[in-house]
Design a protein around this motif. Structure first.
Motif, PDB file in Angstrom:
ATOM      1  N   ILE A  35     101.887 -28.820  12.206  1.00  0.00           N
ATOM      2  CA  ILE A  35     101.830 -30.135  11.528  1.00  0.00           C
ATOM      3  C   ILE A  35     101.653 -29.884  10.044  1.00  0.00           C
ATOM      4  CG2 ILE A  35     100.278 -32.235  11.403  1.00  0.00           C
ATOM      5  CD1 ILE A  35      99.378 -31.372  14.297  1.00  0.00           C
ATOM      6  N   TYR A  36     102.416 -30.790   9.458  1.00  0.00           N
ATOM      7  CA  TYR A  36     102.481 -30.824   7.684  1.00  0.00           C
ATOM      8  C   TYR A  36     101.977 -32.009   7.401  1.00  0.00           C
ATOM      9  CZ  TYR A  36     104.761 -26.238   7.889  1.00  0.00           C
ATOM     10  OH  TYR A  36     104.939 -24.890   7.883  1.00  0.00           O
ATOM     11  N   VAL A  37     100.844 -32.183   6.625  1.00  0.00           N
ATOM     12  CA  VAL A  37     100.558 -33.510   5.995  1.00  0.00           C
ATOM     13  C   VAL A  37     100.270 -33.327   4.484  1.00  0.00           C
ATOM     14  CG1 VAL A  37      98.315 -35.011   5.993  1.00  0.00           C
ATOM     15  CG2 VAL A  37      98.825 -33.540   8.158  1.00  0.00           C
ATOM     16  N   GLU A  38     100.970 -34.398   3.873  1.00  0.00           N
ATOM     17  CA  GLU A  38     101.213 -34.296   2.414  1.00  0.00           C
ATOM     18  C   GLU A  38      99.861 -34.743   1.688  1.00  0.00           C
ATOM     19  OE1 GLU A  38     101.640 -35.085  -1.503  1.00  0.00           O
ATOM     20  OE2 GLU A  38     101.239 -36.680  -0.267  1.00  0.00           O
ATOM     21  N   CYS A  71     110.137 -24.450  18.155  1.00  0.00           N
ATOM     22  CA  CYS A  71     108.873 -24.998  17.450  1.00  0.00           C
ATOM     23  C   CYS A  71     109.037 -26.533  17.055  1.00  0.00           C
ATOM     24  CB  CYS A  71     108.685 -23.915  16.417  1.00  0.00           C
ATOM     25  SG  CYS A  71     107.016 -24.325  15.641  1.00  0.00           S
ATOM     26  N   GLU A  72     108.025 -27.049  17.414  1.00  0.00           N
ATOM     27  CA  GLU A  72     107.981 -28.659  16.780  1.00  0.00           C
ATOM     28  C   GLU A  72     107.290 -28.647  15.503  1.00  0.00           C
ATOM     29  OE1 GLU A  72     106.447 -33.007  18.490  1.00  0.00           O
ATOM     30  OE2 GLU A  72     105.724 -31.261  19.410  1.00  0.00           O
ATOM     31  N   TYR A  73     108.010 -29.143  14.579  1.00  0.00           N
ATOM     32  CA  TYR A  73     107.659 -29.257  13.343  1.00  0.00           C
ATOM     33  C   TYR A  73     107.273 -30.933  13.134  1.00  0.00           C
ATOM     34  CZ  TYR A  73     108.747 -24.739  12.040  1.00  0.00           C
ATOM     35  OH  TYR A  73     109.107 -23.468  12.076  1.00  0.00           O
ATOM     36  N   ILE A  74     106.047 -31.356  12.816  1.00  0.00           N
ATOM     37  CA  ILE A  74     105.779 -32.857  12.488  1.00  0.00           C
ATOM     38  C   ILE A  74     105.176 -32.882  10.915  1.00  0.00           C
ATOM     39  CG2 ILE A  74     104.292 -34.531  13.130  1.00  0.00           C
ATOM     40  CD1 ILE A  74     104.080 -33.409  15.859  1.00  0.00           C
ATOM     41  N   PHE A  75     106.066 -33.736  10.285  1.00  0.00           N
ATOM     42  CA  PHE A  75     105.765 -33.980   8.934  1.00  0.00           C
ATOM     43  C   PHE A  75     105.133 -35.433   8.673  1.00  0.00           C
ATOM     44  CE2 PHE A  75     108.953 -30.459   8.877  1.00  0.00           C
ATOM     45  CZ  PHE A  75     108.292 -29.663   8.129  1.00  0.00           C
ATOM     46  N   ILE A  76     103.876 -35.411   7.975  1.00  0.00           N
ATOM     47  CA  ILE A  76     103.135 -36.598   7.731  1.00  0.00           C
ATOM     48  C   ILE A  76     103.342 -36.815   6.361  1.00  0.00           C
ATOM     49  CG2 ILE A  76     101.036 -38.031   8.043  1.00  0.00           C
ATOM     50  CD1 ILE A  76     100.610 -36.286  10.508  1.00  0.00           C
ATOM     51  N   TYR A 177     100.679 -30.037   2.370  1.00  0.00           N
ATOM     52  CA  TYR A 177     101.448 -29.312   1.134  1.00  0.00           C
ATOM     53  C   TYR A 177     101.597 -30.428   0.255  1.00  0.00           C
ATOM     54  CZ  TYR A 177     104.675 -33.187   3.237  1.00  0.00           C
ATOM     55  OH  TYR A 177     105.240 -34.142   3.653  1.00  0.00           O
ATOM     56  N   TYR A 178     101.953 -29.948  -1.000  1.00  0.00           N
ATOM     57  CA  TYR A 178     101.884 -30.710  -2.216  1.00  0.00           C
ATOM     58  C   TYR A 178     103.118 -31.014  -2.765  1.00  0.00           C
ATOM     59  CZ  TYR A 178      97.200 -28.980  -1.881  1.00  0.00           C
ATOM     60  OH  TYR A 178      95.906 -28.435  -1.333  1.00  0.00           O
ATOM     61  N   GLU A 179     103.846 -32.401  -3.056  1.00  0.00           N
ATOM     62  CA  GLU A 179     104.891 -32.843  -3.500  1.00  0.00           C
ATOM     63  C   GLU A 179     104.718 -34.174  -4.238  1.00  0.00           C
ATOM     64  OE1 GLU A 179     107.476 -33.716  -0.369  1.00  0.00           O
ATOM     65  OE2 GLU A 179     108.162 -31.441  -0.229  1.00  0.00           O
ATOM     66  N   LYS A 180     105.358 -34.572  -5.037  1.00  0.00           N
ATOM     67  CA  LYS A 180     105.651 -35.823  -6.011  1.00  0.00           C
ATOM     68  C   LYS A 180     104.986 -37.041  -4.991  1.00  0.00           C
ATOM     69  CE  LYS A 180     107.528 -37.792  -9.915  1.00  0.00           C
ATOM     70  NZ  LYS A 180     108.628 -37.738 -10.885  1.00  0.00           N
ATOM     71  N   ASN A 181     105.852 -37.381  -3.959  1.00  0.00           N
ATOM     72  CA  ASN A 181     105.395 -38.229  -2.974  1.00  0.00           C
ATOM     73  C   ASN A 181     105.414 -39.617  -3.683  1.00  0.00           C
ATOM     74  OD1 ASN A 181     105.143 -39.708  -0.488  1.00  0.00           O
ATOM     75  ND2 ASN A 181     103.209 -38.736   0.055  1.00  0.00           N
ATOM     76  N   GLU A 182     106.250 -40.109  -4.479  1.00  0.00           N
ATOM     77  CA  GLU A 182     106.303 -41.419  -5.213  1.00  0.00           C
ATOM     78  C   GLU A 182     105.946 -42.576  -4.187  1.00  0.00           C
ATOM     79  OE1 GLU A 182     109.743 -41.882  -7.450  1.00  0.00           O
ATOM     80  OE2 GLU A 182     108.985 -40.164  -8.791  1.00  0.00           O
ATOM     81  N   GLU A 183     106.667 -42.621  -3.038  1.00  0.00           N
ATOM     82  CA  GLU A 183     106.300 -43.833  -1.978  1.00  0.00           C
ATOM     83  C   GLU A 183     104.747 -44.029  -1.650  1.00  0.00           C
ATOM     84  OE1 GLU A 183     108.444 -41.206  -1.291  1.00  0.00           O
ATOM     85  OE2 GLU A 183     110.378 -41.879  -1.336  1.00  0.00           O
TER      86      GLU A 183
END
Length: 432
Positions: A35-38, A71-76, A177-183
């Protein structure tokens, strides 16, 4: 971003899986489900949890789910607050207008995202599951790829669950994780007016940036500490190797020095013996020469004595031959006079004999003087020899004996030496 090829379940087409580069691990994630959470999404969830200290709140998690190597990848990447959800102690109800509002917000702010789970903040939330939460999950978020997340506002602990076999299974870890994530930033700006405990945009943005900077700084510090530790370890190992090498070298050098000392002692003894031998030979040769000279001198003296004896004997014989005979004179005076006349003639003969004897002695002395003068000349013309010493050269010998190097050629000719540089210690040279 790292791109990994994957195949989604129940689909044959292969797509690209983008795994975030800047991540922070929380706990120990499952190897079959990650599980990956922004960071902005987790920040907004924490804001809802802070309000949950007075009343529970719900939210919908948006993102996407994919599969790679079993492997299951869940991105939030986004969170939409579920408004007007009736949350009671034994019942959670999502109304129709609640879903209408949620879909409108997803369409507006997260048009390319899907619902991947939901979030609930509840006071005194005990146990990993309860009937009313399971019922709400089955009614609204059916599917094994949907997650349930909660934050206990008292413990401030973030927990993820997946629904399998009729109950929730807790996940022991996840990634931020770290991204710009403008939305998500735009949604947070638009929804801040609905937050009772307002938090300015600058503070939200600063919180995310500060969190990101602190994490990056922690990583830099960890890398720096690792580099220092690696450098110290390498340096220590290097010095230890140097000390060991020095010790081994000293031991080897000690053996070599001891062996060299023994060799030098042997050479020194051999040189001393050679010098003693050369000195003994030189003294013996000089002694032989002195003995020969002594013998020659004794022989000359003996010959001279013999000559003197022979000369004396000849002189005595001559005197005997010229001796005056003694006669008895009888008769008269006339006869005596005659005798005197005869005697006078005899005396004249005697004087003549003495002159001859004197001349003979003078000639003998002249011969002796000639022999004596001839003896040194013979000695001077006697051959001379030189014994070569260690370090001698023909030029050096010529300079020492004649004060010139012109005699080198004569020495080579006398001793049949073709190369004037090849002479050996102890060699006897005939000198000009």
């Amino acid at each position: 971003m790292i791109e990994i090829i994957y195949s989604k379940e129940n689909e044959k087409n292969e797509e690209y899986l983008r795994v975030p580069k800047n991540i922070r691990q929380i706990g120990i994630p499952d190897e079959t489900r990650k599980i990956y959470v922004e960071d902005y999404a987790i920040t907004f969830i924490n804001q809802l949890a802070s309000k949950g200290t007075k009343e529970p709140k719900a939210a919908v998690l948006v993102g996407y789910t994919t599969y790679n190597n079993s492997c299951e990848y869940i991105f939030i990447s986004g969170v939409v607050e579920a408004e007007e959800v009736k949350i009671r102690k034994n019942n959670i109800e999502f109304l129709e207008k609640t879903w209408t509002c949620i879909y409108n917000k997803i369409k507006k702010y997260f048009p390319n995202q899907d619902i991947v789970g939901w979030f609930l903040s509840e006071l005194a939330f005990n146990g990993e599951s309860s009937d009313h939460i399971i019922k709400a999950h089955i009614d609204n978020f059916a599917g094994s790829d949907k997650v349930f997340m909660k934050i206990d506002p008292i413990e401030n602990e973030e927990i993820f669950y997946v629904f399998q076999n009729g109950h929730f299974i807790r996940q022991m870890g996840y990634y931020i994780y770290y991204e710009k994530n403008e939305e998500m930033q735009e949604y947070m700006v638009q929804s801040k007016e609905n937050i009772k405990e307002e938090q300015p945009l600058e503070q939200v943005e600063d919180h995310a940036a500060k969190s990101f900077r602190s994490i990056i700084q922690e990583r830099k510090d960890e890398k720096h500490e690792k580099k220092i530790a690696t450098f110290m370890y390498t340096t220590s190992s290097f010095f230890i190797m140097i000390v060991i090498a020095i010790g081994i070298t000293m031991m080897n050098n000690y053996d070599k020095i001891k062996s060299m000392e023994q060799t030098l002692n042997s050479i020194s003894r051999a040189v001393n013996q050679e010098d003693e031998k050369i000195a003994t030979d030189w003294f013996a040769k000089n002694q032989n020469q002195e003995d020969d000279n002594t013998k020659e001198i004794a022989s000359d003296e003996s010959a001279q004595e013999n000559d003197d004896t022979n000369a004396s004997a000849q002189a005595a014989e001559a005197m005997n031959q010229t001796a005056i005979p003694v006669e008895n004179v009888n008769g008269d005076v006339q006869k005596q006079e005659t005798s005197e006349q005869n005697t006078a003639g005899t005396v004249t003969e005697i004087n003549s004999s003495e002159e001859e004897m004197q001349k003979t002695l003078e000639e003998s002395n002249q011969e002796e003087a000639a022999q004596e003068s001839a003896s040194p000349k013979e000695e001077a013309t006697e051959p001379k020899y030189y014994t070569v010493q260690k370090g001698d050269t023909l030029a050096k010998i010529s300079m020492n004996l004649y004060n010139t190097k012109d005699k080198v050629k004569e020495i080579c000719e006398l001793n049949n030496i073709e190369n004037d540089n090849k002479i050996q210690a102890g060699q006897s040279l005939l000198l000009p």
